[in-house]
Design a protein around this motif. Structure first.
Motif, PDB file in Angstrom:
ATOM      1  N   GLN A   7       0.835  -1.209   0.000  1.00  0.00           N
ATOM      2  CA  GLN A   7       0.000   0.000   0.000  1.00  0.00           C
ATOM      3  C   GLN A   7       0.866   1.255   0.000  1.00  0.00           C
ATOM      4  O   GLN A   7       0.595   2.220  -0.714  1.00  0.00           O
ATOM      5  CB  GLN A   7      -0.912   0.013   1.227  1.00  0.00           C
ATOM      6  CG  GLN A   7      -2.055  -0.990   1.166  1.00  0.00           C
ATOM      7  CD  GLN A   7      -2.890  -0.978   2.438  1.00  0.00           C
ATOM      8  OE1 GLN A   7      -3.038   0.042   3.089  1.00  0.00           O
ATOM      9  NE2 GLN A   7      -3.424  -2.127   2.801  1.00  0.00           N
ATOM     10  N   MET A  11       1.090   3.936  -2.971  1.00  0.00           N
ATOM     11  CA  MET A  11       0.745   5.321  -2.653  1.00  0.00           C
ATOM     12  C   MET A  11       1.875   6.257  -3.089  1.00  0.00           C
ATOM     13  O   MET A  11       1.609   7.349  -3.624  1.00  0.00           O
ATOM     14  CB  MET A  11       0.490   5.419  -1.143  1.00  0.00           C
ATOM     15  CG  MET A  11      -0.206   6.668  -0.693  1.00  0.00           C
ATOM     16  SD  MET A  11      -1.758   6.947  -1.519  1.00  0.00           S
ATOM     17  CE  MET A  11      -1.690   8.723  -1.678  1.00  0.00           C
ATOM     18  N   GLU A  15       1.514   9.166  -5.724  1.00  0.00           N
ATOM     19  CA  GLU A  15       1.895  10.524  -5.346  1.00  0.00           C
ATOM     20  C   GLU A  15       2.860  11.125  -6.360  1.00  0.00           C
ATOM     21  O   GLU A  15       2.705  12.270  -6.766  1.00  0.00           O
ATOM     22  CB  GLU A  15       2.570  10.522  -3.980  1.00  0.00           C
ATOM     23  CG  GLU A  15       1.608  10.673  -2.840  1.00  0.00           C
ATOM     24  CD  GLU A  15       0.804  11.943  -2.927  1.00  0.00           C
ATOM     25  OE1 GLU A  15       1.372  13.009  -2.748  1.00  0.00           O
ATOM     26  OE2 GLU A  15      -0.395  11.864  -3.222  1.00  0.00           O
ATOM     27  N   THR A 107      -9.302  12.638  -2.904  1.00  0.00           N
ATOM     28  CA  THR A 107      -9.089  11.860  -1.674  1.00  0.00           C
ATOM     29  C   THR A 107     -10.172  10.795  -1.530  1.00  0.00           C
ATOM     30  O   THR A 107      -9.885   9.652  -1.187  1.00  0.00           O
ATOM     31  CB  THR A 107      -9.105  12.799  -0.447  1.00  0.00           C
ATOM     32  OG1 THR A 107      -8.095  13.782  -0.636  1.00  0.00           O
ATOM     33  CG2 THR A 107      -8.841  12.049   0.843  1.00  0.00           C
ATOM     34  N   ILE A 110      -9.465   7.936  -3.911  1.00  0.00           N
ATOM     35  CA  ILE A 110      -8.341   7.077  -3.519  1.00  0.00           C
ATOM     36  C   ILE A 110      -8.679   6.280  -2.258  1.00  0.00           C
ATOM     37  O   ILE A 110      -8.329   5.101  -2.151  1.00  0.00           O
ATOM     38  CB  ILE A 110      -7.056   7.913  -3.353  1.00  0.00           C
ATOM     39  CG1 ILE A 110      -6.667   8.472  -4.726  1.00  0.00           C
ATOM     40  CG2 ILE A 110      -5.909   7.064  -2.789  1.00  0.00           C
ATOM     41  CD1 ILE A 110      -5.533   9.431  -4.739  1.00  0.00           C
ATOM     42  N   LEU A 111      -9.398   6.909  -1.326  1.00  0.00           N
ATOM     43  CA  LEU A 111      -9.760   6.168  -0.110  1.00  0.00           C
ATOM     44  C   LEU A 111     -10.821   5.100  -0.381  1.00  0.00           C
ATOM     45  O   LEU A 111     -11.133   4.302   0.501  1.00  0.00           O
ATOM     46  CB  LEU A 111     -10.245   7.130   0.975  1.00  0.00           C
ATOM     47  CG  LEU A 111      -9.174   8.028   1.596  1.00  0.00           C
ATOM     48  CD1 LEU A 111      -9.775   8.918   2.676  1.00  0.00           C
ATOM     49  CD2 LEU A 111      -8.021   7.227   2.179  1.00  0.00           C
ATOM     50  N   ILE A 115      -6.878   0.894   0.874  1.00  0.00           N
ATOM     51  CA  ILE A 115      -5.697   1.528   1.473  1.00  0.00           C
ATOM     52  C   ILE A 115      -6.092   2.079   2.837  1.00  0.00           C
ATOM     53  O   ILE A 115      -7.186   2.621   3.002  1.00  0.00           O
ATOM     54  CB  ILE A 115      -5.120   2.645   0.558  1.00  0.00           C
ATOM     55  CG1 ILE A 115      -3.874   3.250   1.186  1.00  0.00           C
ATOM     56  CG2 ILE A 115      -6.148   3.704   0.232  1.00  0.00           C
ATOM     57  CD1 ILE A 115      -3.095   4.162   0.294  1.00  0.00           C
ATOM     58  N   ARG A 117      -6.138   4.611   5.900  1.00  0.00           N
ATOM     59  CA  ARG A 117      -6.092   6.077   5.877  1.00  0.00           C
ATOM     60  C   ARG A 117      -4.767   6.623   6.377  1.00  0.00           C
ATOM     61  O   ARG A 117      -4.254   7.601   5.832  1.00  0.00           O
ATOM     62  CB  ARG A 117      -7.230   6.648   6.717  1.00  0.00           C
ATOM     63  CG  ARG A 117      -8.562   6.538   6.048  1.00  0.00           C
ATOM     64  CD  ARG A 117      -9.582   7.363   6.790  1.00  0.00           C
ATOM     65  NE  ARG A 117     -10.880   7.242   6.144  1.00  0.00           N
ATOM     66  CZ  ARG A 117     -11.851   8.114   6.278  1.00  0.00           C
ATOM     67  NH1 ARG A 117     -11.682   9.167   7.042  1.00  0.00           N
ATOM     68  NH2 ARG A 117     -13.000   7.958   5.664  1.00  0.00           N
ATOM     69  N   TYR A 120      -2.248   6.585   3.634  1.00  0.00           N
ATOM     70  CA  TYR A 120      -2.508   7.642   2.655  1.00  0.00           C
ATOM     71  C   TYR A 120      -1.997   8.986   3.180  1.00  0.00           C
ATOM     72  O   TYR A 120      -1.257   9.693   2.502  1.00  0.00           O
ATOM     73  CB  TYR A 120      -4.015   7.723   2.385  1.00  0.00           C
ATOM     74  CG  TYR A 120      -4.441   8.899   1.536  1.00  0.00           C
ATOM     75  CD1 TYR A 120      -4.434   8.822   0.150  1.00  0.00           C
ATOM     76  CD2 TYR A 120      -4.845  10.096   2.128  1.00  0.00           C
ATOM     77  CE1 TYR A 120      -4.821   9.901  -0.626  1.00  0.00           C
ATOM     78  CE2 TYR A 120      -5.229  11.181   1.360  1.00  0.00           C
ATOM     79  CZ  TYR A 120      -5.227  11.080  -0.019  1.00  0.00           C
ATOM     80  OH  TYR A 120      -5.599  12.161  -0.773  1.00  0.00           O
ATOM     81  N   THR A 123       1.963   9.079   3.959  1.00  0.00           N
ATOM     82  CA  THR A 123       2.743   9.035   2.718  1.00  0.00           C
ATOM     83  C   THR A 123       2.730  10.397   2.034  1.00  0.00           C
ATOM     84  O   THR A 123       3.739  10.854   1.510  1.00  0.00           O
ATOM     85  CB  THR A 123       2.193   7.962   1.758  1.00  0.00           C
ATOM     86  OG1 THR A 123       2.078   6.740   2.463  1.00  0.00           O
ATOM     87  CG2 THR A 123       3.107   7.758   0.564  1.00  0.00           C
ATOM     88  N   LYS A 124       1.564  11.027   2.060  1.00  0.00           N
ATOM     89  CA  LYS A 124       1.465  12.355   1.442  1.00  0.00           C
ATOM     90  C   LYS A 124       2.411  13.349   2.121  1.00  0.00           C
ATOM     91  O   LYS A 124       3.163  14.060   1.453  1.00  0.00           O
ATOM     92  CB  LYS A 124       0.034  12.885   1.568  1.00  0.00           C
ATOM     93  CG  LYS A 124      -0.824  12.474   0.421  1.00  0.00           C
ATOM     94  CD  LYS A 124      -2.063  13.333   0.331  1.00  0.00           C
ATOM     95  CE  LYS A 124      -2.720  13.121  -1.009  1.00  0.00           C
ATOM     96  NZ  LYS A 124      -1.913  13.484  -2.145  1.00  0.00           N
TER      97      LYS A 124
END
Lengths: 269, 306
Positions: A7, A11, A15, A107, A110-111, A115, A117, A120, A123-124
């Motif tokens: 994951q 991600m 990104e 968001t 992608i959510l 994956i 949270r 996500y 990673t961002k």
């Protein structure tokens, strides 16, 4: 179900494709060059821009004489000046990454994939902080490699680098906190930059309120510890002061990031 | 309906947004097949879907999707379903195939992107930027990204809402084909009832956050809209004068130049047919056909009126 690492890997791939199109990449790559040129120009011509336009043979004369006689004060000033650039770049990157995707509902898309949270979100933030930290340290590294033969100490550069990393982390954490609460591009940009610019000027104008100076203390202390009284209001800075200050800023950043993460985990998207 | 044949079980779910009650003790078992969640705008359909895919966490009651709890196992359940949101947003800077390849990496097993693109008729647009796709193409991309992870269940929130008539028809045909070929169950929410009537095996009516009726499409139509007869005749207005007086006829309505719609109760359909034919013979009015009028729209109106 996909593993946690898969994951994270996916991600990061997503990104790098969604959030780092060419203009942003150019910005990141340009950071070390901004840094180096900023430092060198300060050495050579101080802040007097018109002298930059002197004939080329005079320019080289000036460069040679400056490098021979240089100290660390100008270098430290250049590093501290970078704070002002960071206070713009970091919130803007968080805004155009996290806040924009919250606002335009990418968001939510992608959510809707398998994956977690927290993966996500972190990673961002990681993908915002790490490229800037790398760019800054490349810049510091290049500068140091140029100036060390003339007496600049590597350990001082390391302290400055550490101060920068903590500054970037704390600013990114605070802006992400604003982003998850407002979920609005404009509000995140204005508050993200505005709060820190406000504190930045308070830090410079006020030499007594340690709390208000917040995350700037490490940077201020780093430049003072480097051997010069750069702005004249921090005196007798010891390594303990520096470490305490940097720990405070780091913990402040961690606290803001944890609150942002908790909020994001419970957020209704 | 046995619990084992259900893909979704919803038990007493309530959800508020401030003072607005979006769902109120909502209970529903959704069987395998194509299930149409029908309700007007603001009925609570999208809220329910967001709960089912784990995007909303704070609500009372519980729900399972494919046996996974929507609160504690939301990641696991999302790995086995595909979702198309209403007005979905995809990263416009990516190309169609590139996006699908990235999405496929979220799943343990995934379908071949070229095959999916062919299935949804997007093979010619695989290298186009997502930002340059038309609304219809974006919906097809939405179906493709929902299918990429080999889902057992597709959840489609208003999939036809921003499409033209032909686009809607194509998309519904595609959904029906996917269900037939891959045995994937589908939950479609929509407020356009005529569309769902064409593809659904089961339907549920939602109104003001409450499930007001559910069952197989045939049963619901039988139950609520079987009380209408439509008579196609040469002179319906003349026929109407006498049909109104039949015991059990509640109301009549002339539609166009040769249609007469009859709403009836307390009389069987066959009895009414025979009486209409007798009146027509007596009055010398030619009757072309007598058909039971059934539509989800009528059924929904009947249910909501109660």
């Amino acid at each position: 179900m996909t593993t946690k690492w898969k994951q994270i890997r996916t991600m990061i791939k997503l990104e790098t494709n969604i959030s780092y199109p060419t203009p942003v990449l150019e910005l990141i790559v340009s950071l070390p060059f901004i840094f180096v040129s900023y430092g060198v120009l300060q050495f050579i011509i101080g802040i007097s821009v018109p002298s930059y336009f002197v004939p080329s043979f005079l320019f080289w004369d000036k460069l040679t004489s400056t490098i021979i006689t240089l100290g660390t004060k100008e270098y430290a000033e250049a590093i501290f000046s970078m704070c002002s650039i960071m206070l713009f770049i970091v919130p803007i990157m968080v805004t155009f990454n996290l806040a924009r995707e919250l606002e335009n509902e990418i968001t939510k898309t992608i959510l809707s994939y398998p994956i977690k949270r927290w993966i996500y979100f972190l990673t961002k933030i990681f993908m915002i902080i790490v490229p800037i930290i790398i760019a800054i340290n490349v810049g510091i590294g290049i500068s140091v490699s140029v100036f060390v033969p003339f007496g600049f100490k590597i350990e001082n550069a390391l302290l400055m680098s550490l101060a920068f990393c903590v500054l970037i982390f704390a600013v990114a954490a605070s802006t992400s906190l604003i982003a998850v609460f407002t979920r609005n591009l404009l509000a995140t940009a204005v508050l993200g930059c505005g709060i820190w610019y406000g504190l930045y000027f308070l830090a410079i104008l006020s030499d007594y309120d340690v709390v208000l100076r917040g995350v700037f203390n490490p940077a201020l202390m780093a430049v003072s510890f480097a051997g010069e009284q750069v702005f004249g209001f921090i005196r007798d800075v010891t390594m303990t002061d520096f470490l305490l200050s940097i720990s405070f800023s780091f913990l402040l950043g961690c606290a803001m990031l944890i609150i942002a993460l908790i909020r994001f985990n419970r957020m209704e998207v | 309906m046995s619990k084992q044949s259900c893909v979704i079980e919803i038990n007493q779910i309530s959800k508020r947004f401030g003072k607005v009650k979006a769902l109120d003790s909502f209970t529903l078992d959704i069987p395998k097949g194509i299930f149409g969640l029908i309700g007007p705008n603001g009925a609570g359909k999208t809220t329910l879907i967001r709960i089912l895919v784990g995007l909303l966490q704070s609500y009372s009651g519980n729900a399972t999707v494919l046996g996974y709890d929507t609160r504690s196992e939301s990641v696991e359940l999302r790995s086995e379903i595909g979702i198309l949101h209403e007005y979905p947003t995809y990263p416009g800077s990516l190309r169609v195939k590139q996006f699908l390849e990235l999405v496929s990496e979220f799943y343990e097993s995934s379908q071949d992107t070229d095959r999916i693109l062919t299935d949804v008729d997007l093979e010619t647009a695989s290298d186009r930027m997502i930002s340059n796709l038309s609304a219809g193409m974006k919906q097809r991309l939405g179906i493709a990204q929902a299918l990429i992870g080999n889902p057992k269940l597709l959840i489609l929130d208003e999939p036809t809402s921003n499409l033209d008539v032909i686009g809607r028809w194509d998309l519904l045909q595609m959904i029906a084909r996917i269900h037939q070929e891959s045995d994937i169950s589908v939950l479609i929410s929509s407020h356009i009832l005529s569309e769902l009537e064409k593809v659904c095996t089961h339907v549920g009516f939602v109104n003001n956050g409450v499930m007001v009726e559910t069952g197989s499409l045939a049963n619901v139509l039988q139950k609520y809209s079987g009380m209408h007869l439509q008579v196609s005749a040469q002179n319906p207005s003349h026929l109407n004068v006498f049909v109104q007086d039949i015991n059990g006829v509640i109301s009549t309505k002339i539609v166009g130049t040769n249609l007469l719609t009859i709403l009836f109760d307390n009389i069987t359909e066959n009895e009414l047919r025979m009486k209409v034919r007798a009146i027509a013979d007596e009055q010398n009015v030619m009757v072309y056909s007598i058909e039971r009028l059934g539509s989800l729209e009528i059924a929904f109106r009947e249910v909501v009126k109660r």
